[in-house]
Design a protein around this motif. Structure first.
Motif, PDB file in Angstrom:
ATOM      1  N   LEU A 151     -12.352 -15.859 -17.201  1.00 49.91           N
ATOM      2  CA  LEU A 151     -12.281 -15.691 -18.651  1.00 49.91           C
ATOM      3  C   LEU A 151     -11.321 -16.682 -19.310  1.00 49.91           C
ATOM      4  O   LEU A 151     -11.463 -16.994 -20.496  1.00 49.91           O
ATOM      5  N   ALA A 152     -10.347 -17.174 -18.552  1.00 45.84           N
ATOM      6  CA  ALA A 152      -9.391 -18.135 -19.116  1.00 45.84           C
ATOM      7  C   ALA A 152     -10.074 -19.435 -19.530  1.00 45.84           C
ATOM      8  O   ALA A 152      -9.527 -20.202 -20.330  1.00 45.84           O
ATOM      9  N   GLU A 153     -11.275 -19.692 -18.995  1.00 46.95           N
ATOM     10  CA  GLU A 153     -11.990 -20.928 -19.307  1.00 46.95           C
ATOM     11  C   GLU A 153     -12.860 -20.823 -20.561  1.00 46.95           C
ATOM     12  O   GLU A 153     -13.470 -21.819 -20.975  1.00 46.95           O
ATOM     13  N   VAL A 154     -12.932 -19.643 -21.163  1.00 52.80           N
ATOM     14  CA  VAL A 154     -13.753 -19.487 -22.370  1.00 52.80           C
ATOM     15  C   VAL A 154     -13.232 -20.421 -23.460  1.00 52.80           C
ATOM     16  O   VAL A 154     -12.031 -20.472 -23.745  1.00 52.80           O
ATOM     17  N   ASP A 155     -14.135 -21.168 -24.062  1.00 50.49           N
ATOM     18  CA  ASP A 155     -13.779 -22.127 -25.109  1.00 50.49           C
ATOM     19  C   ASP A 155     -13.529 -21.380 -26.419  1.00 50.49           C
ATOM     20  O   ASP A 155     -14.448 -20.811 -27.009  1.00 50.49           O
ATOM     21  N   ARG A 156     -12.279 -21.393 -26.878  1.00 49.49           N
ATOM     22  CA  ARG A 156     -11.911 -20.691 -28.107  1.00 49.49           C
ATOM     23  C   ARG A 156     -11.816 -21.631 -29.314  1.00 49.49           C
ATOM     24  O   ARG A 156     -11.270 -21.260 -30.349  1.00 49.49           O
ATOM     25  N   SER A 157     -12.350 -22.830 -29.156  1.00 49.93           N
ATOM     26  CA  SER A 157     -12.245 -23.821 -30.236  1.00 49.93           C
ATOM     27  C   SER A 157     -13.447 -23.812 -31.172  1.00 49.93           C
ATOM     28  O   SER A 157     -13.483 -24.580 -32.134  1.00 49.93           O
ATOM     29  N   LEU A 158     -14.425 -22.947 -30.925  1.00 53.42           N
ATOM     30  CA  LEU A 158     -15.699 -23.038 -31.637  1.00 53.42           C
ATOM     31  C   LEU A 158     -15.538 -22.855 -33.149  1.00 53.42           C
ATOM     32  O   LEU A 158     -16.128 -23.598 -33.944  1.00 53.42           O
ATOM     33  N   GLU A 159     -14.741 -21.879 -33.564  1.00 50.23           N
ATOM     34  CA  GLU A 159     -14.565 -21.644 -35.002  1.00 50.23           C
ATOM     35  C   GLU A 159     -13.859 -22.822 -35.670  1.00 50.23           C
ATOM     36  O   GLU A 159     -14.261 -23.271 -36.753  1.00 50.23           O
ATOM     37  N   ALA A 160     -12.807 -23.338 -35.024  1.00 48.48           N
ATOM     38  CA  ALA A 160     -12.094 -24.495 -35.582  1.00 48.48           C
ATOM     39  C   ALA A 160     -13.011 -25.715 -35.641  1.00 48.48           C
ATOM     40  O   ALA A 160     -12.952 -26.511 -36.592  1.00 48.48           O
ATOM     41  N   TRP A 161     -13.859 -25.867 -34.646  1.00 48.50           N
ATOM     42  CA  TRP A 161     -14.826 -26.968 -34.619  1.00 48.50           C
ATOM     43  C   TRP A 161     -15.789 -26.851 -35.799  1.00 48.50           C
ATOM     44  O   TRP A 161     -16.075 -27.837 -36.491  1.00 48.50           O
ATOM     45  N   GLY A 162     -16.285 -25.639 -36.035  1.00 49.13           N
ATOM     46  CA  GLY A 162     -17.192 -25.425 -37.155  1.00 49.13           C
ATOM     47  C   GLY A 162     -16.537 -25.736 -38.490  1.00 49.13           C
ATOM     48  O   GLY A 162     -17.146 -26.361 -39.370  1.00 49.13           O
ATOM     49  N   GLN A 163     -15.291 -25.322 -38.662  1.00 50.46           N
ATOM     50  CA  GLN A 163     -14.580 -25.598 -39.910  1.00 50.46           C
ATOM     51  C   GLN A 163     -14.372 -27.094 -40.114  1.00 50.46           C
ATOM     52  O   GLN A 163     -14.520 -27.609 -41.230  1.00 50.46           O
ATOM     53  N   GLU A 164     -14.045 -27.801 -39.033  1.00 56.67           N
ATOM     54  CA  GLU A 164     -13.828 -29.246 -39.144  1.00 56.67           C
ATOM     55  C   GLU A 164     -15.146 -29.974 -39.408  1.00 56.67           C
ATOM     56  O   GLU A 164     -15.181 -30.947 -40.169  1.00 56.67           O
TER      57      GLU A 164
END
Length: 203
Positions: free
Chosen positions: A129-142
């Protein structure tokens, strides 16, 4: 802004983000086809290396700042009827799907990014679970900010030059460059105000 209406997901173990864009379907597809730029826009992905190793086949080495994980994988880009599918050779994430949707009520399109984690058995996914990518929302905003600015300013050559330079920067360097530009702009405005004041005084 991002729209949080759930799309049709490839599996139960998937994450997604929806982004409104001012681009037409064709222009958005062309934009997404430049995979290096598309991934470099992610503000939480710090690139170490990007290489083309074949037709629509790339090698990526980077650090994901959202979870602290190092990434070293190959990526294969395949075009689909409604966008693209990027598959990975290593890591917890199996694929990233890019869907392009038209909007009937307003001008523009919706960009949907879906991260699919269903490639491994559930027990192994739970252990990693530590490998789950948590950047998706920030990526969408950018992406939202980038695409709206690109639609407005892409005609201006200095802007295209700056964005090419911006793309090659690491996330921290981008923030520093932006701060320096703002400071320089304020200093220039202050200089013009002082010059204008002395011109008025001399008269």
């Amino acid at each position: 802004m991002t729209i949080q209406t759930p799309p049709s997901l490839p599996s139960e173990d998937a994450a997604w983000v929806r982004v409104t864009t001012p681009l037409s379907t064709q222009k958005l597809r062309e934009f997404c086809r430049d995979l290096e730029r598309f991934y470099r826009i992610n503000p939480l992905l710090e690139f170490a290396q990007w290489r083309s190793i074949g037709p629509n086949h790339y090698a990526l080495e980077a650090k994901n700042l959202s979870n602290g994980q190092q990434i070293a994988t190959e990526m294969q880009l395949n075009e689909t009827d409604n966008g693209f599918k990027i598959t990975y050779t290593t890591g917890l994430k199996t694929a990233t799907l890019i869907h392009i949707e038209t909007q009937t009520d307003v001008k523009g399109t919706v960009l949907v990014i879906i991260d699919d984690y269903s490639g491994l058995p559930e027990a192994k996914r739970t252990q990693r679970l530590a490998e789950v990518d948590r950047s998706l929302e920030a990526w969408g905003q950018e992406l939202y900010r980038y695409l709206h600015k690109w639609q407005r300013w892409a005609w201006f050559p200095p802007y295209r030059w700056y964005m090419g330079l911006w793309q090659s920067m690491k996330p921290m360097a981008r923030r520093i460059a932006y701060t320096l530009i703002i400071i320089t702009l304020f200093e220039f405005i202050a200089f013009l105000m002082i010059v204008g004041f002395w011109v008025i005084i001399d008269k």
